[in-house]
Design a protein around this motif. Structure first.
Motif, PDB file in Angstrom:
ATOM      1  N   PHE A 156      41.141  37.984  34.337  1.00  0.00           N
ATOM      2  CA  PHE A 156      40.121  37.320  33.729  1.00  0.00           C
ATOM      3  C   PHE A 156      39.237  36.485  34.814  1.00  0.00           C
ATOM      4  CE2 PHE A 156      43.585  37.200  30.482  1.00  0.00           C
ATOM      5  CZ  PHE A 156      42.735  37.872  29.408  1.00  0.00           C
ATOM      6  N   GLU A 157      39.911  36.330  35.928  1.00  0.00           N
ATOM      7  CA  GLU A 157      39.308  35.648  36.908  1.00  0.00           C
ATOM      8  C   GLU A 157      38.597  36.642  37.614  1.00  0.00           C
ATOM      9  OE1 GLU A 157      38.701  32.589  37.319  1.00  0.00           O
ATOM     10  OE2 GLU A 157      40.118  31.850  35.702  1.00  0.00           O
ATOM     11  N   ILE A 158      39.242  37.773  37.813  1.00  0.00           N
ATOM     12  CA  ILE A 158      38.757  38.685  38.931  1.00  0.00           C
ATOM     13  C   ILE A 158      37.253  39.243  38.386  1.00  0.00           C
ATOM     14  CG2 ILE A 158      38.924  41.230  39.834  1.00  0.00           C
ATOM     15  CD1 ILE A 158      41.820  40.640  40.008  1.00  0.00           C
ATOM     16  N   LEU A 200      27.658  31.073  36.134  1.00  0.00           N
ATOM     17  CA  LEU A 200      27.537  32.539  35.773  1.00  0.00           C
ATOM     18  C   LEU A 200      29.126  32.827  35.397  1.00  0.00           C
ATOM     19  CD1 LEU A 200      25.172  34.394  38.207  1.00  0.00           C
ATOM     20  CD2 LEU A 200      25.124  34.475  35.521  1.00  0.00           C
ATOM     21  N   HIS A 201      29.811  32.340  36.242  1.00  0.00           N
ATOM     22  CA  HIS A 201      31.493  32.498  36.115  1.00  0.00           C
ATOM     23  C   HIS A 201      31.853  32.034  34.811  1.00  0.00           C
ATOM     24  CE1 HIS A 201      35.363  32.801  38.099  1.00  0.00           C
ATOM     25  NE2 HIS A 201      35.913  31.970  37.094  1.00  0.00           N
ATOM     26  N   GLU A 202      31.663  30.539  34.647  1.00  0.00           N
ATOM     27  CA  GLU A 202      31.967  29.838  33.525  1.00  0.00           C
ATOM     28  C   GLU A 202      31.396  30.432  32.112  1.00  0.00           C
ATOM     29  OE1 GLU A 202      34.637  28.406  33.984  1.00  0.00           O
ATOM     30  OE2 GLU A 202      34.462  27.699  36.085  1.00  0.00           O
ATOM     31  N   TYR A 203      30.246  30.893  32.246  1.00  0.00           N
ATOM     32  CA  TYR A 203      29.555  31.337  30.990  1.00  0.00           C
ATOM     33  C   TYR A 203      30.150  32.629  30.758  1.00  0.00           C
ATOM     34  CZ  TYR A 203      26.243  27.660  29.657  1.00  0.00           C
ATOM     35  OH  TYR A 203      25.627  26.451  29.365  1.00  0.00           O
ATOM     36  N   PHE A 204      30.524  33.341  31.740  1.00  0.00           N
ATOM     37  CA  PHE A 204      31.072  34.737  31.516  1.00  0.00           C
ATOM     38  C   PHE A 204      32.288  34.464  30.878  1.00  0.00           C
ATOM     39  CE2 PHE A 204      33.667  38.384  32.265  1.00  0.00           C
ATOM     40  CZ  PHE A 204      32.933  39.298  31.780  1.00  0.00           C
ATOM     41  N   HIS A 205      33.288  33.509  31.256  1.00  0.00           N
ATOM     42  CA  HIS A 205      34.456  33.369  30.568  1.00  0.00           C
ATOM     43  C   HIS A 205      34.329  33.109  29.014  1.00  0.00           C
ATOM     44  CE1 HIS A 205      37.364  33.325  33.584  1.00  0.00           C
ATOM     45  NE2 HIS A 205      37.188  32.265  34.316  1.00  0.00           N
ATOM     46  N   VAL A 206      33.142  32.365  28.805  1.00  0.00           N
ATOM     47  CA  VAL A 206      32.817  31.723  27.485  1.00  0.00           C
ATOM     48  C   VAL A 206      32.387  32.985  26.587  1.00  0.00           C
ATOM     49  CG1 VAL A 206      31.801  30.341  25.838  1.00  0.00           C
ATOM     50  CG2 VAL A 206      32.633  29.467  27.924  1.00  0.00           C
ATOM     51  N   GLY A 222      48.944  34.613  38.895  1.00  0.00           N
ATOM     52  CA  GLY A 222      48.397  33.387  39.406  1.00  0.00           C
ATOM     53  C   GLY A 222      47.114  33.280  39.121  1.00  0.00           C
ATOM     54  N   TYR A 223      46.367  32.311  39.762  1.00  0.00           N
ATOM     55  CA  TYR A 223      44.819  32.169  39.395  1.00  0.00           C
ATOM     56  C   TYR A 223      43.875  33.148  39.926  1.00  0.00           C
ATOM     57  CZ  TYR A 223      40.272  30.020  39.527  1.00  0.00           C
ATOM     58  OH  TYR A 223      39.009  29.801  39.627  1.00  0.00           O
ATOM     59  N   TRP A 224      43.981  33.417  41.391  1.00  0.00           N
ATOM     60  CA  TRP A 224      42.957  34.311  41.940  1.00  0.00           C
ATOM     61  C   TRP A 224      43.151  35.577  41.576  1.00  0.00           C
ATOM     62  CZ3 TRP A 224      38.810  33.032  44.551  1.00  0.00           C
ATOM     63  CH2 TRP A 224      38.160  33.615  45.112  1.00  0.00           C
TER      64      TRP A 224
HETATM   65 ZN   LIG Z   1      37.500  31.100  36.168  1.00  0.00          ZN
END
Ligand SMILES: [Zn+2]
Length: 133
Positions: free
Chosen positions: A102-104, A68-74, A96-98
């Motif tokens: 976009f990550e949140i 879900l996370h990766e498809y949402f990014h796309v 940073g990353y976390w």
């Molecule tokens: Zn991500």
């Protein structure tokens, strides 16, 4: 290794199409990708219409949160151009990353849709007789 396009299990494809719409068919999942290997801590890296996996697609497909996370990014970020390499880099250096937005957002989307995803997937697997015990 140059990477290889993985085919989605039919039940998974049907599940993702219910959540994200027909755009899922434009997304290529590429296994054993050197692009993903450049990102040291990542299992996957996304670009427009692409999910690049460091390893094989099989282990990726069984994790609802990550799928879900990766498809949402796309489909939720790259496709409407809200996410670009430049915007991500700016956010990344700032937070940073976390903690970057976009990550949140991707984590929240995965959390919010997890139960529905699992229910849909179970239903599609049962309908197609592909349920793995
Ligand atoms: Zn991500």
């Amino acid at each position: 290794m140059p990477g290889r396009v993985a085919s989605l299990p039919p039940a998974l494809r049907a599940t993702l199409a219910e959540i994200f719409g027909p755009g899922v068919d434009d997304v290529r999942v590429i296994e054993h990708s050197w692009i993903a290997c450049l990102h040291i801590r990542a299992i996957a890296t996304t670009r427009r219409r692409r999910i690049y996996l460091r390893g094989a697609a099989g282990p990726f497909f069984v994790h609802p949160d990550i799928v879900l996370h990766e498809y949402f990014h796309v489909l939720g970020q790259w496709e409407p151009r809200r996410l670009t390499v430049w915007k991500y880099a700016v956010e990344f250096f700032r937070r940073g990353y976390w903690d970057n937005r976009f990550e949140i957002e991707a984590r929240e989307f995965a959390e919010d849709h997890r139960h529905r995803y699992c229910a849909l997937l179970a239903r599609h697997e049962a309908a197609q007789g592909t349920h793995n015990a």
